[in-house]
Design a protein around this motif. Structure first.
Motif, PDB file in Angstrom:
ATOM      1  N   GLY A   1       0.815  -1.200   0.000  1.00 56.21           N
ATOM      2  CA  GLY A   1       0.000   0.000   0.000  1.00 56.21           C
ATOM      3  C   GLY A   1       0.849   1.250   0.000  1.00 56.21           C
ATOM      4  N   ARG A   2       0.205   2.321   0.377  1.00 52.69           N
ATOM      5  CA  ARG A   2       0.869   3.628   0.387  1.00 52.69           C
ATOM      6  C   ARG A   2       2.022   3.690   1.387  1.00 52.69           C
ATOM      7  NH1 ARG A   2      -0.894   7.669  -2.788  1.00 52.69           N
ATOM      8  NH2 ARG A   2      -3.032   7.628  -3.507  1.00 52.69           N
ATOM      9  N   ASN A   3       1.851   3.075   2.559  1.00 59.55           N
ATOM     10  CA  ASN A   3       2.927   3.106   3.556  1.00 59.55           C
ATOM     11  C   ASN A   3       4.167   2.369   3.068  1.00 59.55           C
ATOM     12  OD1 ASN A   3       1.487   4.671   5.346  1.00 59.55           O
ATOM     13  ND2 ASN A   3       0.651   2.915   6.457  1.00 59.55           N
ATOM     14  N   GLN A   4       3.963   1.232   2.396  1.00 62.95           N
ATOM     15  CA  GLN A   4       5.101   0.488   1.849  1.00 62.95           C
ATOM     16  C   GLN A   4       5.798   1.309   0.770  1.00 62.95           C
ATOM     17  OE1 GLN A   4       4.136  -3.184  -0.116  1.00 62.95           O
ATOM     18  NE2 GLN A   4       6.266  -3.837  -0.194  1.00 62.95           N
ATOM     19  N   LYS A   5       5.000   1.981  -0.065  1.00 64.11           N
ATOM     20  CA  LYS A   5       5.549   2.834  -1.123  1.00 64.11           C
ATOM     21  C   LYS A   5       6.386   3.949  -0.497  1.00 64.11           C
ATOM     22  CE  LYS A   5       2.590   5.527  -3.191  1.00 64.11           C
ATOM     23  NZ  LYS A   5       1.592   6.154  -4.053  1.00 64.11           N
ATOM     24  N   ALA A   6       5.898   4.525   0.601  1.00 67.96           N
ATOM     25  CA  ALA A   6       6.635   5.592   1.275  1.00 67.96           C
ATOM     26  C   ALA A   6       7.932   5.062   1.872  1.00 67.96           C
ATOM     27  CB  ALA A   6       5.768   6.230   2.352  1.00 67.96           C
ATOM     28  N   GLU A   7       7.894   3.876   2.476  1.00 69.10           N
ATOM     29  CA  GLU A   7       9.101   3.289   3.064  1.00 69.10           C
ATOM     30  C   GLU A   7      10.148   2.978   1.991  1.00 69.10           C
ATOM     31  OE1 GLU A   7       9.999   3.048   6.276  1.00 69.10           O
ATOM     32  OE2 GLU A   7       8.153   4.162   6.623  1.00 69.10           O
ATOM     33  N   LEU A   8       9.688   2.549   0.813  1.00 71.80           N
ATOM     34  CA  LEU A   8      10.607   2.243  -0.286  1.00 71.80           C
ATOM     35  C   LEU A   8      11.085   3.500  -1.012  1.00 71.80           C
ATOM     36  CD1 LEU A   8       8.799  -0.865  -1.820  1.00 71.80           C
ATOM     37  CD2 LEU A   8      10.895  -0.844  -0.432  1.00 71.80           C
ATOM     38  N   GLY A   9      10.400   4.619  -0.776  1.00 72.69           N
ATOM     39  CA  GLY A   9      10.783   5.869  -1.428  1.00 72.69           C
ATOM     40  C   GLY A   9      10.372   5.961  -2.881  1.00 72.69           C
ATOM     41  N   LEU A  10       9.413   5.129  -3.282  1.00 70.28           N
ATOM     42  CA  LEU A  10       8.944   5.167  -4.674  1.00 70.28           C
ATOM     43  C   LEU A  10       8.036   6.369  -4.902  1.00 70.28           C
ATOM     44  CD1 LEU A  10       8.169   1.387  -5.183  1.00 70.28           C
ATOM     45  CD2 LEU A  10      10.068   2.673  -6.147  1.00 70.28           C
ATOM     46  N   PRO A  11       8.184   7.060  -5.986  1.00 71.13           N
ATOM     47  CA  PRO A  11       8.882   6.699  -7.209  1.00 71.13           C
ATOM     48  C   PRO A  11      10.322   7.211  -7.314  1.00 71.13           C
ATOM     49  CG  PRO A  11       7.482   8.581  -7.645  1.00 71.13           C
ATOM     50  CD  PRO A  11       7.262   8.186  -6.202  1.00 71.13           C
ATOM     51  N   LEU A  12      10.742   8.125  -6.447  1.00 69.59           N
ATOM     52  CA  LEU A  12      12.074   8.728  -6.612  1.00 69.59           C
ATOM     53  C   LEU A  12      13.194   7.702  -6.503  1.00 69.59           C
ATOM     54  CD1 LEU A  12      11.689  12.144  -4.742  1.00 69.59           C
ATOM     55  CD2 LEU A  12      11.571  11.686  -7.202  1.00 69.59           C
ATOM     56  N   SER A  13      13.040   6.706  -5.630  1.00 68.86           N
ATOM     57  CA  SER A  13      14.105   5.712  -5.464  1.00 68.86           C
ATOM     58  C   SER A  13      14.256   4.810  -6.689  1.00 68.86           C
ATOM     59  CB  SER A  13      13.855   4.861  -4.220  1.00 68.86           C
ATOM     60  OG  SER A  13      12.682   4.089  -4.377  1.00 68.86           O
ATOM     61  N   ALA A  14      13.311   4.856  -7.604  1.00 65.50           N
ATOM     62  CA  ALA A  14      13.413   4.058  -8.835  1.00 65.50           C
ATOM     63  C   ALA A  14      14.344   4.704  -9.856  1.00 65.50           C
ATOM     64  CB  ALA A  14      12.025   3.865  -9.455  1.00 65.50           C
ATOM     65  N   ILE A  15      14.699   5.970  -9.650  1.00 66.75           N
ATOM     66  CA  ILE A  15      15.585   6.685 -10.568  1.00 66.75           C
ATOM     67  C   ILE A  15      17.025   6.379 -10.147  1.00 66.75           C
ATOM     68  CG2 ILE A  15      16.249   8.944 -11.485  1.00 66.75           C
ATOM     69  CD1 ILE A  15      13.364   9.879 -10.699  1.00 66.75           C
ATOM     70  N   PRO A  16      17.758   5.617 -10.971  1.00 61.56           N
ATOM     71  CA  PRO A  16      19.074   5.100 -10.554  1.00 61.56           C
ATOM     72  C   PRO A  16      20.054   6.146 -10.027  1.00 61.56           C
ATOM     73  CG  PRO A  16      18.424   4.089 -12.615  1.00 61.56           C
ATOM     74  CD  PRO A  16      17.408   5.168 -12.320  1.00 61.56           C
ATOM     75  N   VAL A  17      20.138   7.294 -10.640  1.00 65.30           N
ATOM     76  CA  VAL A  17      21.125   8.293 -10.211  1.00 65.30           C
ATOM     77  C   VAL A  17      20.744   8.900  -8.850  1.00 65.30           C
ATOM     78  CG1 VAL A  17      20.111  10.302 -11.382  1.00 65.30           C
ATOM     79  CG2 VAL A  17      22.585  10.181 -11.056  1.00 65.30           C
ATOM     80  N   LEU A  18      19.477   8.871  -8.492  1.00 63.79           N
ATOM     81  CA  LEU A  18      19.035   9.421  -7.204  1.00 63.79           C
ATOM     82  C   LEU A  18      19.159   8.414  -6.062  1.00 63.79           C
ATOM     83  CD1 LEU A  18      15.737  11.351  -8.039  1.00 63.79           C
ATOM     84  CD2 LEU A  18      18.036  12.266  -7.775  1.00 63.79           C
ATOM     85  N   ARG A  19      18.911   7.135  -6.371  1.00 71.13           N
ATOM     86  CA  ARG A  19      18.775   6.093  -5.344  1.00 71.13           C
ATOM     87  C   ARG A  19      19.845   6.145  -4.252  1.00 71.13           C
ATOM     88  NH1 ARG A  19      18.929   1.619  -8.434  1.00 71.13           N
ATOM     89  NH2 ARG A  19      16.808   2.041  -9.083  1.00 71.13           N
ATOM     90  N   VAL A  29      10.911  12.776   0.300  1.00 73.15           N
ATOM     91  CA  VAL A  29      10.760  11.560  -0.500  1.00 73.15           C
ATOM     92  C   VAL A  29       9.479  10.831  -0.091  1.00 73.15           C
ATOM     93  CG1 VAL A  29      11.769   9.304  -1.027  1.00 73.15           C
ATOM     94  CG2 VAL A  29      13.231  11.337  -0.911  1.00 73.15           C
ATOM     95  N   LYS A  30       9.233  10.741   1.204  1.00 69.74           N
ATOM     96  CA  LYS A  30       8.025  10.074   1.702  1.00 69.74           C
ATOM     97  C   LYS A  30       6.770  10.839   1.289  1.00 69.74           C
ATOM     98  CE  LYS A  30      10.096   7.589   5.520  1.00 69.74           C
ATOM     99  NZ  LYS A  30      10.088   7.282   6.941  1.00 69.74           N
ATOM    100  N   SER A  31       6.829  12.161   1.344  1.00 69.20           N
ATOM    101  CA  SER A  31       5.683  12.979   0.952  1.00 69.20           C
ATOM    102  C   SER A  31       5.340  12.762  -0.527  1.00 69.20           C
ATOM    103  CB  SER A  31       5.999  14.463   1.206  1.00 69.20           C
ATOM    104  OG  SER A  31       4.978  15.281   0.700  1.00 69.20           O
ATOM    105  N   ILE A  32       6.343  12.762  -1.374  1.00 71.20           N
ATOM    106  CA  ILE A  32       6.112  12.540  -2.804  1.00 71.20           C
ATOM    107  C   ILE A  32       5.566  11.134  -3.032  1.00 71.20           C
ATOM    108  CG2 ILE A  32       7.249  12.345  -5.058  1.00 71.20           C
ATOM    109  CD1 ILE A  32       9.146  14.629  -3.933  1.00 71.20           C
ATOM    110  N   ALA A  33       6.081  10.163  -2.293  1.00 74.85           N
ATOM    111  CA  ALA A  33       5.599   8.789  -2.410  1.00 74.85           C
ATOM    112  C   ALA A  33       4.116   8.710  -2.049  1.00 74.85           C
ATOM    113  CB  ALA A  33       6.418   7.864  -1.514  1.00 74.85           C
ATOM    114  N   LEU A  34       3.726   9.370  -0.987  1.00 76.12           N
ATOM    115  CA  LEU A  34       2.332   9.318  -0.547  1.00 76.12           C
ATOM    116  C   LEU A  34       1.387  10.049  -1.499  1.00 76.12           C
ATOM    117  CD1 LEU A  34       2.894   9.806   3.278  1.00 76.12           C
ATOM    118  CD2 LEU A  34       2.120   7.722   2.120  1.00 76.12           C
ATOM    119  N   GLN A  35       1.908  11.041  -2.200  1.00 70.88           N
ATOM    120  CA  GLN A  35       1.054  11.830  -3.092  1.00 70.88           C
ATOM    121  C   GLN A  35       1.057  11.343  -4.540  1.00 70.88           C
ATOM    122  OE1 GLN A  35       1.109  16.218  -2.116  1.00 70.88           O
ATOM    123  NE2 GLN A  35       2.932  15.538  -1.000  1.00 70.88           N
ATOM    124  N   SER A  36       1.911  10.401  -4.862  1.00 73.79           N
ATOM    125  CA  SER A  36       1.991   9.921  -6.240  1.00 73.79           C
ATOM    126  C   SER A  36       0.916   8.878  -6.517  1.00 73.79           C
ATOM    127  CB  SER A  36       3.383   9.352  -6.533  1.00 73.79           C
ATOM    128  OG  SER A  36       3.643   8.241  -5.713  1.00 73.79           O
TER     129      SER A  36
END
Length: 157
Positions: A1-19, A29-36
């Motif tokens: 769910g959304r909490n798991q997405k926030a913990e993983l930092g998705l979607p920003l953590s999917a961008i290799p140069v940022l990870r 990062v968590k805020s963007i994850a929750l709002q995406s």
């Protein structure tokens, strides 16, 4: 769910140069994850980029897994009515899109580009205003923000 997405930092953590530069506890990062918004695409499905003049403003699209292609319609066939999931000879593949790719949707929309999944895909869409609001409220983004701006700039080229 959304909490798991926030913990993983998705979607920003999917961008290799940022990870490697994203702190695990970064509120931005968590805020963007929750709002995406999560987007699941089956092979052949199409996702239409959001125009910058959308009431919510500009949007970003991040392909997290799978493969897709950016395509446009052939000029002479622009009025052709093909189904949203059927491959069409009326389209031209412009660029392959691999996992980790950031797309500034407004530019793609301006040129009539759409995203067609070639494999099962998982992606996220988030608003630029949500990103800017999160950035303005968190001071710990200084290490990765220039990298995001670089990836954003490359997406606009």
């Amino acid at each position: 769910g959304r909490n798991q997405k926030a913990e993983l930092g998705l979607p920003l953590s999917a961008i290799p140069v940022l990870r490697p530069h994203l702190p695990k506890d970064c509120a931005c990062v968590k805020s963007i994850a929750l709002q995406s918004d999560f987007i699941a695409l089956a092979p052949g499905d199409i996702c239409t980029p959001v125009a910058d003049d959308h009431p919510s403003g500009p949007h970003y699209f991040v392909l997290v897994s799978g493969r897709a292609v950016l395509e446009t319609r052939k000029e002479q066939d622009s009025g052709a009515a093909d189904g949203p999931t059927s491959p069409s000879s009326a389209s031209v593949q412009v660029l392959p899109m691999l996992a980790g790719r950031l797309l500034c949707e407004g530019l793609a929309s301006e040129y009539g580009i759409r995203i067609r999944a070639t494999t099962a895909c998982e992606a996220y869409r988030f608003k630029k205003i949500d990103m800017e609001t999160s950035l303005a409220s968190v001071s710990a983004v200084t290490k990765w923000l220039p990298l995001f701006r670089m990836v954003e700039s490359e997406s606009n080229d």
